[in-house]
Scaffold this motif. Structure first.
Motif, short mmCIF file in Angstrom:
data_model
loop_
_atom_site.label_atom_id
_atom_site.label_comp_id
_atom_site.label_asym_id
_atom_site.label_seq_id
_atom_site.Cartn_x
_atom_site.Cartn_y
_atom_site.Cartn_z
N SER A 121 0.85 -1.20 0.00
CA SER A 121 0.00 0.00 0.00
C SER A 121 0.88 1.25 0.00
O SER A 121 2.02 1.22 0.49
N VAL A 122 0.35 2.33 -0.55
CA VAL A 122 1.02 3.63 -0.56
C VAL A 122 0.09 4.62 0.12
O VAL A 122 -1.06 4.78 -0.30
N ASP A 123 0.58 5.23 1.19
CA ASP A 123 -0.24 6.15 1.98
C ASP A 123 -1.56 5.50 2.40
O ASP A 123 -2.63 6.13 2.39
N GLY A 124 -1.48 4.21 2.75
CA GLY A 124 -2.63 3.49 3.27
C GLY A 124 -3.58 2.94 2.24
O GLY A 124 -4.58 2.29 2.59
N ARG A 125 -3.30 3.14 0.95
CA ARG A 125 -4.18 2.65 -0.11
C ARG A 125 -3.45 1.60 -0.94
O ARG A 125 -2.30 1.80 -1.32
N LYS A 126 -4.13 0.50 -1.23
CA LYS A 126 -3.51 -0.57 -2.02
C LYS A 126 -3.14 -0.06 -3.40
O LYS A 126 -3.94 0.58 -4.08
N VAL A 127 -1.90 -0.36 -3.80
CA VAL A 127 -1.43 -0.04 -5.15
C VAL A 127 -0.87 -1.32 -5.74
O VAL A 127 0.05 -1.92 -5.18
N VAL A 180 4.40 7.26 2.00
CA VAL A 180 4.74 6.14 2.89
C VAL A 180 4.26 4.83 2.25
O VAL A 180 3.09 4.70 1.88
N VAL A 181 5.17 3.89 2.11
CA VAL A 181 4.87 2.60 1.49
C VAL A 181 4.97 1.53 2.58
O VAL A 181 5.90 1.53 3.39
N SER A 182 4.01 0.61 2.61
CA SER A 182 4.02 -0.43 3.63
C SER A 182 3.41 -1.72 3.10
O SER A 182 2.69 -1.73 2.11
N VAL A 183 3.71 -2.81 3.80
CA VAL A 183 3.08 -4.09 3.50
C VAL A 183 1.70 -4.08 4.16
O VAL A 183 1.56 -3.68 5.33
N ARG A 184 0.70 -4.50 3.43
CA ARG A 184 -0.66 -4.48 3.96
C ARG A 184 -0.79 -5.44 5.14
O ARG A 184 -0.11 -6.47 5.22
#
Length: 204
Positions: free
Chosen positions: A121-127, A139-143
């Motif tokens: 996800s990027v900024d809390g939204r799945k990409v 901000v990039v993170s693993v869901r």
């Protein structure tokens, strides 16, 4: 089209290991693949061949198709900086590239798959677009639903991370999160390619 065959063969064709996995294999067979690989002398390659190989190395390193690379080149020449450096910066700013560089994936191929399968996800939204261009501050993170998967459990321990994190990233492996804190600069990007030869290839 993107190359989907054996990845180590690309490193042997390029003359440099393009992935971590390829390092060991390349040390054992540092010559091009194929029946006549041992007899091939890279030093006799002509100017066009050298430029073509640098372009191919860049394409293989970032796992992009010929059409995609050409599109990035067209974007790079419109920017005010040096075209070669701008091309590398654009490729490095791709979501899949940054997932690899941050240490959340062991290879560019895995990083591309993680993004395409909806684990990032990027900024809390799945990409789920590997070519998504990340902007400074994002901000990039693993869901959350993907964090118990084995590759990401390994990533929390920094197993896939480089010895030194790139200066344009702020990474929290324990939280499987990273932030692009600044636009990458060419001298910060460790890519085994002479981009000036790529510029000469596209400018011919």
């Amino acid at each position: 089209m993107r190359y989907t065959g054996p990845k180590v063969r690309l490193s042997r064709r390029a003359g440099v290991p393009l992935t971590r996995k390829a390092v060991r294999y390349f040390e054992q067979r540092p010559y091009p693949p194929g029946e006549h690989g041992r007899k091939t002398n890279r030093r006799t390659t002509g100017d066009y061949g050298l430029r073509l190989m640098e372009k191919q190395k860049l394409r293989w390193y970032y796992d992009v198709s010929e059409r995609q690379l050409r599109r990035y080149w067209d974007l790079a020449v419109r920017k005010s900086g040096a075209s070669g450096a701008e091309l590398v910066v654009l490729l490095e700013s791709r979501l899949a590239s940054l997932v690899l560089r941050s240490g959340l994936a062991p290879s560019i191929y895995a990083a591309r798959q993680y993004v395409a399968h909806g684990h990032i996800s990027v900024d809390g939204r799945k990409v789920d677009i590997p070519s998504y261009l990340v902007k400074p501050g994002q901000v990039v993170s693993v869901r959350e639903r993907s964090r118990t998967m084995q590759p990401f459990v390994a990533a929390t321990a920094g197993v896939h991370a480089d010895e030194r994190i790139a200066g344009y990233l702020s990474v929290d492996h324990a939280d499987l999160t990273f932030t692009l804190v600044a636009r990458p600069e060419r001298d910060q990007i460790a890519v085994p390619v002479d981009e000036q030869l790529v510029v000469e290839f596209y400018s011919r």
